[in-house]
Scaffold this motif. Structure first.
Motif, PDB file in Angstrom:
ATOM      1  N   GLN A  48       0.839  -1.190   0.000  1.00 41.11           N
ATOM      2  CA  GLN A  48       0.000   0.000   0.000  1.00 41.11           C
ATOM      3  C   GLN A  48       0.883   1.252   0.000  1.00 41.11           C
ATOM      4  O   GLN A  48       2.069   1.163  -0.254  1.00 41.11           O
ATOM      5  N   LEU A  49       0.304   2.400   0.313  1.00 37.12           N
ATOM      6  CA  LEU A  49       1.072   3.645   0.215  1.00 37.12           C
ATOM      7  C   LEU A  49       2.201   3.729   1.243  1.00 37.12           C
ATOM      8  O   LEU A  49       3.269   4.246   0.949  1.00 37.12           O
ATOM      9  N   HIS A  50       1.954   3.234   2.452  1.00 39.13           N
ATOM     10  CA  HIS A  50       2.925   3.445   3.522  1.00 39.13           C
ATOM     11  C   HIS A  50       3.660   2.191   3.944  1.00 39.13           C
ATOM     12  O   HIS A  50       4.622   2.261   4.697  1.00 39.13           O
ATOM     13  N   ALA A  51       3.139   1.046   3.562  1.00 36.46           N
ATOM     14  CA  ALA A  51       3.674  -0.200   4.110  1.00 36.46           C
ATOM     15  C   ALA A  51       3.078  -1.375   3.343  1.00 36.46           C
ATOM     16  O   ALA A  51       2.207  -1.192   2.492  1.00 36.46           O
ATOM     17  N   PRO A 351     -12.505   5.319  11.979  1.00 41.61           N
ATOM     18  CA  PRO A 351     -12.502   4.676  10.661  1.00 41.61           C
ATOM     19  C   PRO A 351     -13.390   3.425  10.640  1.00 41.61           C
ATOM     20  O   PRO A 351     -13.218   2.546  11.487  1.00 41.61           O
ATOM     21  N   LEU A 422      -7.642   6.822  -0.099  1.00 40.92           N
ATOM     22  CA  LEU A 422      -6.306   7.410  -0.301  1.00 40.92           C
ATOM     23  C   LEU A 422      -5.483   7.518   0.990  1.00 40.92           C
ATOM     24  O   LEU A 422      -4.306   7.845   0.950  1.00 40.92           O
ATOM     25  N   ASP A 423      -6.071   7.225   2.132  1.00 38.75           N
ATOM     26  CA  ASP A 423      -5.244   7.213   3.343  1.00 38.75           C
ATOM     27  C   ASP A 423      -4.299   6.015   3.378  1.00 38.75           C
ATOM     28  O   ASP A 423      -3.297   6.047   4.080  1.00 38.75           O
ATOM     29  N   TYR A 424      -4.647   4.950   2.652  1.00 35.51           N
ATOM     30  CA  TYR A 424      -3.787   3.771   2.622  1.00 35.51           C
ATOM     31  C   TYR A 424      -3.526   3.226   1.222  1.00 35.51           C
ATOM     32  O   TYR A 424      -2.493   2.626   0.972  1.00 35.51           O
ATOM     33  N   ASN A 426      -2.996   2.245  -2.628  1.00 35.91           N
ATOM     34  CA  ASN A 426      -2.172   2.580  -3.772  1.00 35.91           C
ATOM     35  C   ASN A 426      -2.964   2.985  -5.012  1.00 35.91           C
ATOM     36  O   ASN A 426      -2.460   3.662  -5.896  1.00 35.91           O
ATOM     37  N   ARG A 431      -9.820  10.242  -0.724  1.00 32.76           N
ATOM     38  CA  ARG A 431      -9.966   9.617   0.586  1.00 32.76           C
ATOM     39  C   ARG A 431     -11.412   9.181   0.837  1.00 32.76           C
ATOM     40  O   ARG A 431     -12.345   9.855   0.386  1.00 32.76           O
ATOM     41  N   ILE A 433     -12.166   7.417   4.215  1.00 36.87           N
ATOM     42  CA  ILE A 433     -12.386   7.365   5.664  1.00 36.87           C
ATOM     43  C   ILE A 433     -12.759   8.744   6.234  1.00 36.87           C
ATOM     44  O   ILE A 433     -13.709   8.848   7.012  1.00 36.87           O
ATOM     45  N   GLU A 485      -9.801  16.383  -4.671  1.00 32.11           N
ATOM     46  CA  GLU A 485     -10.723  15.296  -4.351  1.00 32.11           C
ATOM     47  C   GLU A 485     -12.162  15.749  -4.594  1.00 32.11           C
ATOM     48  O   GLU A 485     -12.622  16.712  -3.979  1.00 32.11           O
TER      49      GLU A 485
END
Ligand code: HEM
Ligand code: SF4
Lengths: 559, 108
Positions: A48-51, A351, A422-424, A426, A431, A433, A485
């Motif tokens: 994903q975006l962060h991990a 969330p 979009l918080d997580y 890819n 967004r 949440i 957005e």
């Protein structure tokens, strides 16, 4: 509950060992990301975006308290102390480190859980009714068939590389689809036998799905004798595997094939294939059915007096927090004296679908104390305590409240289904949440929330539709307009027996306006409904979009 | 004048990392090496792709000079990627001993 036999356990343990080796080769640089990607996707590991993100299957949504405690422990040890329950009865961990994934999976294997076939172009986790086994309107327990399907589809060599992902859902309640079977690649509905002495069978639906081409499934076979379930599913998958489009990812789902051939031609193909295999080894014998069904037999219910009147009186309790909770989160159980308790994972400002390790541990403990140690994950991203003695409801409510788990909003407009957005994610455009949390914070007045009645609201952060926005009574789709957005508002969707795809109300709205727009839509409904008995969806179907457009965009449809 | 940075996901954690000079990577976007020409962008991207053990799927992003000359991403996606989810996570903040915690800066 189903317990792994020797074969299941060996298969899962071997897979952990194999993936451990693949991960160590990736970390040492022996294999590249391009080589590793298909391997990790076979094991539910996304980027994903962060991990990394690990998706763990919860077959038909059923968990023992020990399994839920393990999910909590794993989230604390290897992640950030929470998990995300998804719309397909999976749990997702958003922050695992690659080197920790083998240990994490080994921990899960110790409680008979895994991430096999939770991504990739294979048969995914078979989902079901979250009230399976305890609902009053059930014809047969669908989990027995889900388990039979799980055993058949796990590592089925013929279906490991399908044209695209493949999702099956089963419902055992002929008049109340709570498993969204009509938006699945295959939907299986238990139906009564055609004559008095024929046992139940199945109506088999095919070609449903959301994503960029939403489609409601059509009937492939009106009545399938139950002993033929696996051979018929196999026939459908063979036709799909042979003719499904592999040249274009966006046209690869079975819904596109069914649409292109037409349901008659498609089902003729299936019938022809089925004729070859129907009387073979896949026939389900009564002994085999009983063997699996034994694992889903009722727990040791006590013989209790009926409690419906007691529960009704609780709903009217002077303690309004308890009263509202009972009115919206407690459902009738098939056994007298028991209730089904829905735990909302949609607390105000939180969330949707996320639960902390502490919350999971509390729910596990409550299942042990007040139930039979069972918990179910609902596709609406909530949890269920299926077997609560009704007399314990006030105590249970108090204990849930302490950890923010008593939000009285099941089925209400703040019981929002939302994808990670979009918080997580890819692939996201916008967004999801924060829109959900803003809506839940906006509708503060609980009397108003309950007065609105049952309304589903679904949000996806892109056209892939993981938040099922097409089948929300109110659907919100995030889009990207020149880097900003924006959100499309849809009305009129439903995932149930009256399934329908929502339609776009008007031009997309910027993030700053979308919450007001939802409030506006709700108020238009309240002002114009015939009575409080007219549900939001029924009002939209009766009145059309004109009153909403007029209020929201200030122009009647034919102006 | 347009500016770019090469980014990708760290193999060990999946965390976003940004290319500095000398083939080193940082977790802090603002410490990444700003690129001003398309030729340099391509050659650094090729170099990044060669570091396949450290980084997954490298690509370039557009950045701009924000206050005090700090580098900042242009797109919302890259802003969220660089800064983390915009929502409050449901759990209590993770401690620095949690294995999954992300170091503020490190050369991956
Ligand atoms: C890493 C995060 C995710 C990725 C990359 C992802 C990717 C996708 C893609 C590409 C599709 C479209 C498939 C198609 O139309 O052929 C899809 C559909 C879907 N996803 Fe996700 N998804 C993610 C997270 C989730 C989550 C968190 C949920 C549950 C909350 C979910 C549930 C679904 C569902 C229900 C569908 C639509 C049903 C269908 O398959 O037609 N996904 N996803
Ligand atoms: S709908 Fe789009 S944004 Fe949401 S999780 Fe699915 S792929 Fe990501």
């Amino acid at each position: 509950m189903y317990r792994y036999d020797h074969y299941d356990q060996v298969l899962v343990d071997q897979r952990v060992a194999q993936f451990r080796d693949q991960i160590s080769r990736r970390l040492s640089g022996e294999i590249t990301e391009d080589e590793f990607k298909p391997l990790r996707l076979q094991n539910g590991l996304y980027m994903q975006l962060h991990a990394y993100m690990l998706r763990v299957a919860i077959p038909y949504g059923l968990l023992s308290s020990d399994q839920l405690r393990k999910l909590a422990e794993v989230s604390r040890t290897y992640d950030r102390g929470y998990g995300h329950f998804s719309t397909r009865q999976n749990i997702q961990y958003n922050w695992p480190r690659l080197q920790d994934v083998p240990d994490l999976l080994a921990e899960l294997a110790s409680v008979q859980m895994h991430a096999i076939q939770t991504s990739g172009n294979c048969i995914r986790n078979t989902t079901s009714d979250h009230l399976a086994g305890v609902a009053r309107d059930e014809l047969v327990d669908p989990r027995v068939y889900c388990e039979i399907i799980r055993q058949w589809s796990t590592l089925h060599p013929e279906f490991a590389f399908l044209p695209r992902k493949f999702k099956i859902a089963v419902t055992g309640a002929p008049t109340a689809d709570r498993a969204a079977v009509r938006v699945h690649d295959i939907g299986v509905r238990a139906v009564p036998g055609r004559t008095a002495d024929e046992p139940h069978g199945f109506q088999v639906l095919v070609g449903g799905g959301l994503g960029r081409t939403p489609r409601i499934a059509e009937v492939c076979r009106e009545f399938l004798p139950r002993e033929h379930l696996l051979s018929y599913l196999e026939a459908i998958l063979r036709v799909y595997n042979r003719y499904g489009r592999r040249d274009n990812k966006f046209k690869a789902r079975i819904k596109i094939l069914v649409g292109a051939l037409g349901i008659e031609a498609f089902s003729e193909q299936v019938e022809a294939e089925w004729a070859q295999i129907r009387d073979g080894a896949m026939q389900l014998t009564p002994e085999e059915f009983d063997r699996v069904a034994a694992d889903f037999s009722d727990p040791d219910y006590a013989a209790l007096e009926p409690s419906d009147l007691f529960v009704q009186s609780l709903a009217l309790s002077k303690d309004r927090a308890l009263g509202r909770f009972v009115a919206s989160n407690v459902l009738p159980h098939k056994r007298p004296g028991y209730s089904i308790v829905m735990i909302s994972l949609k607390a105000k400002g939180k969330p949707p679908g996320d639960a902390t390790a502490e919350q999971m541990e509390l729910v596990a403990e409550l299942a042990d104390t007040y139930g039979f140690g069972r918990i179910v994950v609902a596709h609406e991203q909530n949890l269920v305590l299926p077997d609560i003695e009704s007399r314990h409801l006030p105590e249970l409510h108090a204990r849930l409240s302490a950890l923010d788990l008593a939000e009285p909003n099941i089925g209400k407009v703040t019981d929002i289904i939302a994808c990670p957005g979009l918080d997580y994610c890819n692939l996201a455009n916008a967004r999801s949440i924060p829109i959900a949390t803003r809506i839940s914070e906006r509708i503060e007045d609980l009397d108003y929330l309950h007065d609105l009645g049952d309304i589903s609201l679904n949000i996806s952060g892109c056209i892939n539709a993981c938040g099922h926005h097409h089948v929300g009574n109110i659907g919100i789709l995030g889009i990207d307009k020149q880097g900003e957005e924006f959100y499309q508002l849809m009305l009129g969707g439903s995932p149930s027996d009256d399934a329908s795809i929502g339609k776009i109300l008007g031009p997309a709205l910027p993030s700053a306006e979308i919450v007001d727009a939802v409030a506006n839509v709700l108020q238009t409904y309240v002002n114009n409904r015939e009575s409080a008995d007219e549900r939001f969806l029924d009002y939209v179907r009766r009145a059309g979009f004109e009153p909403f457009k007029e209020q929201l965009y200030g122009q009647p449809e034919h102006a | 004048m347009k500016l770019w940075i090469i980014t990708g996901s760290a193999t060990e954690s999946g965390a976003p990392i940004y290319l500095q000079t000398n083939n080193r990577w940082t977790h802090k976007l603002s410490a990444g090496h700003p690129i001003a020409s398309e030729a340099e962008r391509q050659s650094l991207l090729d170099a990044a792709k060669a570091q396949q053990r450290k980084v997954c799927d490298p690509y370039w992003i557009e950045v701009r000079r924000a206050e005090l000359g700090h580098l900042a991403p242009v797109s919302l996606r890259e802003k969220i990627r660089a800064e983390g989810p915009t929502i409050s996570l449901v759990s209590t903040p993770f401690s620095s001993t949690t294995p999954a915690s992300r170091p503020a800066a490190a050369s991956a």
